[in-house]
Design an enzyme around this catalytic site. Sequence first.
Site, short mmCIF file in Angstrom:
data_model
loop_
_atom_site.label_atom_id
_atom_site.label_comp_id
_atom_site.label_asym_id
_atom_site.label_seq_id
_atom_site.Cartn_x
_atom_site.Cartn_y
_atom_site.Cartn_z
N ARG A 37 0.80 -1.28 0.09
CA ARG A 37 0.18 0.02 -0.02
C ARG A 37 0.90 1.17 -0.26
NH1 ARG A 37 -2.92 2.55 4.89
NH2 ARG A 37 -4.28 3.91 3.82
N HIS A 41 0.55 4.12 -2.87
CA HIS A 41 0.02 5.47 -2.63
C HIS A 41 1.30 6.32 -3.02
CE1 HIS A 41 -3.93 5.06 0.12
NE2 HIS A 41 -3.79 4.08 -0.92
N TRP A 181 -10.49 -8.71 2.79
CA TRP A 181 -11.26 -8.99 1.23
C TRP A 181 -11.27 -10.42 1.11
CZ3 TRP A 181 -8.01 -4.72 1.48
CH2 TRP A 181 -8.63 -3.51 1.15
#
Length: 327
Positions: A37, A41, A181
């Site tokens: 991540r 990002h 998820w």
Amino acid sequence: MASKPSTQDFDAVRKDIAKLLHQPEYDDGSAGPVLVRLAWHSSGTYDEATDTGGSNGAGMRYEAEGGDPANAGLQHARLFLEPVKAKYPWITYADLWTLAGIVAIKEMGGPDIEWRGGRTDYVDDSKLPPRGRLPDGAQGSDHLRHVFGRMGFTDQEIVALSGAHNLGRCHSDRSGFEGAWVTNPTRFSNQYFRLLRSLDWKKKKLPNGVEQFMNYDEDSDTELMMLPTDMALQTDPHFSPWVKKYAEDREVFFGDFAKGFAKLLELGIQRDEEGMITNPDNELGGYIAAPKKASRPGKPERASDDDVEVDEAEPLARENRQFRARL
């Protein structure tokens, strides 16, 4: 002018990144997903029209970018990498963060992803991109096309890159959403697409008022989640064929994800024929790394991660101390 490190130099960094992924007291026992991540990002702020943003510069060292609500929680990822930065002070944060992402993906069972070093670190916050360029999970198809289209991605690449949701989980105190998820969020696979297609997803409102989708399995007492943007991939007529393709063919997904992620990390990077970065920031001093992050907190309005006058903002310092103690 400082010279670009060799492949052998970066290989040593890769090995030490791989060693730090095991973090028993962090999410699901691994720092891997949050490092992915961080790489995502730090690169996903690119705007093709203005040629601003992207992975060059490591702008998250400054509060203007690091304090963006979309980057909540990434201070932990940056902190996990500080021992590597201390051991290899020559590496730029921009290279370290992006390299950590591709190492983490590989170590978690994902594909090899092409990566080239040479990024520099900004010397101040004057070139930081504006906030609001990163995806908002509460939105739909139009939002995805706006955010990814700004970076030059196609519908197929949008779906492929969304497969990063095979990893990690959401936290209500960061993104507002909550849960994982997939059943194994530290293993890279195409399960995200298979579950998106095969399970019955119901809308759920969290105590904070945020709406997401959930599936609860009584036999295993397991609840999984999907974001509104995830559901948009399944319902949009142009996205859904790629969801089906990747659900059915793991190797095709791995190949397309590897290409898309490599492209993401290179957004805004200009290179010459020898692969050397020619962005104006690099011309000033060659391959120059920002100093290691300081060990003391600073004021939010002045905060920077550099070892100068200040460190991470005080609101983050208390939470970071527990992670620093484990490294």
